[in-house]
Motif scaffolding. Structure first.
Motif, PDB file in Angstrom:
ATOM      1  N   ILE A 247      16.046  27.136 -22.626  1.00 22.10           N
ATOM      2  CA  ILE A 247      17.076  26.754 -21.660  1.00 22.10           C
ATOM      3  C   ILE A 247      18.468  26.886 -22.270  1.00 22.10           C
ATOM      4  O   ILE A 247      19.407  27.375 -21.637  1.00 22.10           O
ATOM      5  CB  ILE A 247      16.844  25.310 -21.164  1.00 22.10           C
ATOM      6  CG1 ILE A 247      15.531  25.244 -20.375  1.00 22.10           C
ATOM      7  CG2 ILE A 247      18.001  24.834 -20.302  1.00 22.10           C
ATOM      8  CD1 ILE A 247      15.103  23.830 -20.066  1.00 22.10           C
TER       9      ILE A 247
ATOM     10  N   LYS B 110      19.204  33.752 -21.689  1.00 27.52           N
ATOM     11  CA  LYS B 110      19.684  34.028 -20.346  1.00 27.52           C
ATOM     12  C   LYS B 110      18.531  33.889 -19.366  1.00 27.52           C
ATOM     13  O   LYS B 110      17.362  33.967 -19.741  1.00 27.52           O
ATOM     14  CB  LYS B 110      20.267  35.430 -20.276  1.00 27.52           C
ATOM     15  CG  LYS B 110      21.503  35.625 -21.146  1.00 27.52           C
ATOM     16  CD  LYS B 110      21.999  37.061 -21.062  1.00 27.52           C
ATOM     17  CE  LYS B 110      23.230  37.282 -21.931  1.00 27.52           C
ATOM     18  NZ  LYS B 110      23.701  38.681 -21.862  1.00 27.52           N
ATOM     19  N   MET B 111      18.860  33.726 -18.077  1.00 25.98           N
ATOM     20  CA  MET B 111      17.834  33.488 -17.077  1.00 25.98           C
ATOM     21  C   MET B 111      16.844  34.642 -16.974  1.00 25.98           C
ATOM     22  O   MET B 111      15.641  34.414 -16.772  1.00 25.98           O
ATOM     23  CB  MET B 111      18.476  33.214 -15.713  1.00 25.98           C
ATOM     24  CG  MET B 111      17.469  32.871 -14.612  1.00 25.98           C
ATOM     25  SD  MET B 111      16.399  31.453 -15.003  1.00 25.98           S
ATOM     26  CE  MET B 111      17.579  30.104 -14.828  1.00 25.98           C
ATOM     27  N   ASP B 112      17.308  35.894 -17.143  1.00 26.22           N
ATOM     28  CA  ASP B 112      16.363  37.008 -17.048  1.00 26.22           C
ATOM     29  C   ASP B 112      15.357  36.981 -18.201  1.00 26.22           C
ATOM     30  O   ASP B 112      14.178  37.308 -18.018  1.00 26.22           O
ATOM     31  CB  ASP B 112      17.092  38.349 -16.987  1.00 26.22           C
ATOM     32  CG  ASP B 112      18.028  38.584 -18.155  1.00 26.22           C
ATOM     33  OD1 ASP B 112      18.304  37.629 -18.900  1.00 26.22           O
ATOM     34  OD2 ASP B 112      18.481  39.728 -18.315  1.00 26.22           O
TER      35      ASP B 112
ATOM     36  N   ARG C 158      14.400  34.174 -19.731  1.00 25.13           N
ATOM     37  CA  ARG C 158      13.529  33.039 -19.419  1.00 25.13           C
ATOM     38  C   ARG C 158      12.474  33.441 -18.397  1.00 25.13           C
ATOM     39  O   ARG C 158      11.306  33.057 -18.505  1.00 25.13           O
ATOM     40  CB  ARG C 158      14.338  31.858 -18.886  1.00 25.13           C
ATOM     41  CG  ARG C 158      15.243  31.196 -19.906  1.00 25.13           C
ATOM     42  CD  ARG C 158      16.066  30.091 -19.259  1.00 25.13           C
ATOM     43  NE  ARG C 158      15.206  29.088 -18.635  1.00 25.13           N
ATOM     44  CZ  ARG C 158      15.628  28.188 -17.750  1.00 25.13           C
ATOM     45  NH1 ARG C 158      16.887  28.189 -17.364  1.00 25.13           N
ATOM     46  NH2 ARG C 158      14.794  27.306 -17.253  1.00 25.13           N
TER      47      ARG C 158
ATOM     48  N   LEU D 210      11.573  27.027 -13.104  1.00 22.72           N
ATOM     49  CA  LEU D 210      12.698  27.355 -13.983  1.00 22.72           C
ATOM     50  C   LEU D 210      13.981  26.624 -13.594  1.00 22.72           C
ATOM     51  O   LEU D 210      15.046  26.864 -14.177  1.00 22.72           O
ATOM     52  CB  LEU D 210      12.936  28.873 -13.984  1.00 22.72           C
ATOM     53  CG  LEU D 210      11.780  29.714 -14.545  1.00 22.72           C
ATOM     54  CD1 LEU D 210      12.154  31.185 -14.561  1.00 22.72           C
ATOM     55  CD2 LEU D 210      11.395  29.251 -15.941  1.00 22.72           C
TER      56      LEU D 210
ATOM     57  N   THR E 201      15.970  26.683 -10.876  1.00 20.70           N
ATOM     58  CA  THR E 201      17.054  27.505 -10.361  1.00 20.70           C
ATOM     59  C   THR E 201      16.768  27.789  -8.886  1.00 20.70           C
ATOM     60  O   THR E 201      15.869  27.198  -8.294  1.00 20.70           O
ATOM     61  CB  THR E 201      17.196  28.813 -11.183  1.00 20.70           C
ATOM     62  OG1 THR E 201      18.353  29.518 -10.743  1.00 20.70           O
ATOM     63  CG2 THR E 201      15.969  29.694 -11.051  1.00 20.70           C
TER      64      THR E 201
END
Length: 211
Positions: free
Chosen positions: A142, A146-148, A150, A178, A180
């Motif tokens: 976290i 980065k979100m991609d 993760r 996640l 989001t």
């Protein structure tokens, strides 16, 4: 049930403890999506996972969830152990990711075995350590990824737990896990598909780049 217990735990526990587990353990069968533990619940027994996969999550006041780790065959949950030994309410939510079977052990026996069996103490301490390392990994992901990244790691973990490169999961479920929005997840999934790392199907996601 005795042979199954030996198959899962015979390499960990001594014969006397295996016999006690067989005598007092209660088998619980659950379906995919069933809630096993809810936030705020008092627990009267701890689970040993015989078959299946359990997802453990943290839930905030607004009902948003963050996935902490998965439990697999032969494992137990450290958060459950803390609640059992401290007579506290659960701080996590656990649901069956797949059809699963658990062996429920009464709290009083769990505490008794800590003083009676060295193998049980080692198992409990190892479980605490493993879950702690997994939560540290979650925090690192976290904080530093980065979100991609993760998202791809999340899909790889799903693939490993299901032992299948094709994962049946909705964009909304991923977003919940996640922490989001579904819109963000859908956008990132399309980006991963364009780079040939996944293939999006109607009701599933197939990993192409598994490593």
């Amino acid at each position: 049930m005795q042979e199954e217990i030996k198959r899962n735990y015979g390499h960990i526990f001594e014969e006397e403890l295996l016999q006690e587990i067989n005598d007092i353990g209660v088998i619980k069968q659950v379906n995919s999506g069933d809630e096993l533990i809810r936030t705020g619940q008092y627990l009267s027994a701890m689970p040993l996972l015989i078959d299946g996969v359990i997802k453990v999550m943290r839930e905030d006041e607004d009902g948003f969830e963050l996935m902490l780790y998965y439990l697999e065959k032969g494992e137990t949950c450290a958060m459950t152990l803390s609640c059992c030994t401290g007579s506290a309410v659960s701080e996590i939510r656990a649901i069956a990711e797949t059809e699963s079977r658990l062996l429920m052990i009464p709290i009083e026996k769990m505490e008794e075995w800590l003083g009676k069996y060295k193998s049980w103490r080692n198992f409990i301490f190892d479980s605490y350590h493993q879950r702690l390392m997994e939560m540290v990994s979650t925090i690192d992901t976290i904080a530093f990824k980065k979100m991609d990244e993760r998202l791809l790691e999340y899909l790889r973990n799903k693939s490993k737990h299901y032992n299948d490169s094709e994962i049946k999961v909705t964009h909304q479920d991923i977003a919940f896990d996640l922490h989001t929005s579904r819109v963000v997840i859908s956008r990132l999934l399309k980006r991963l598909e364009k780079t040939n790392r996944i293939k999006l199907n109607r009701n599933s996601i197939k990993l192409i780049d598994i490593d």
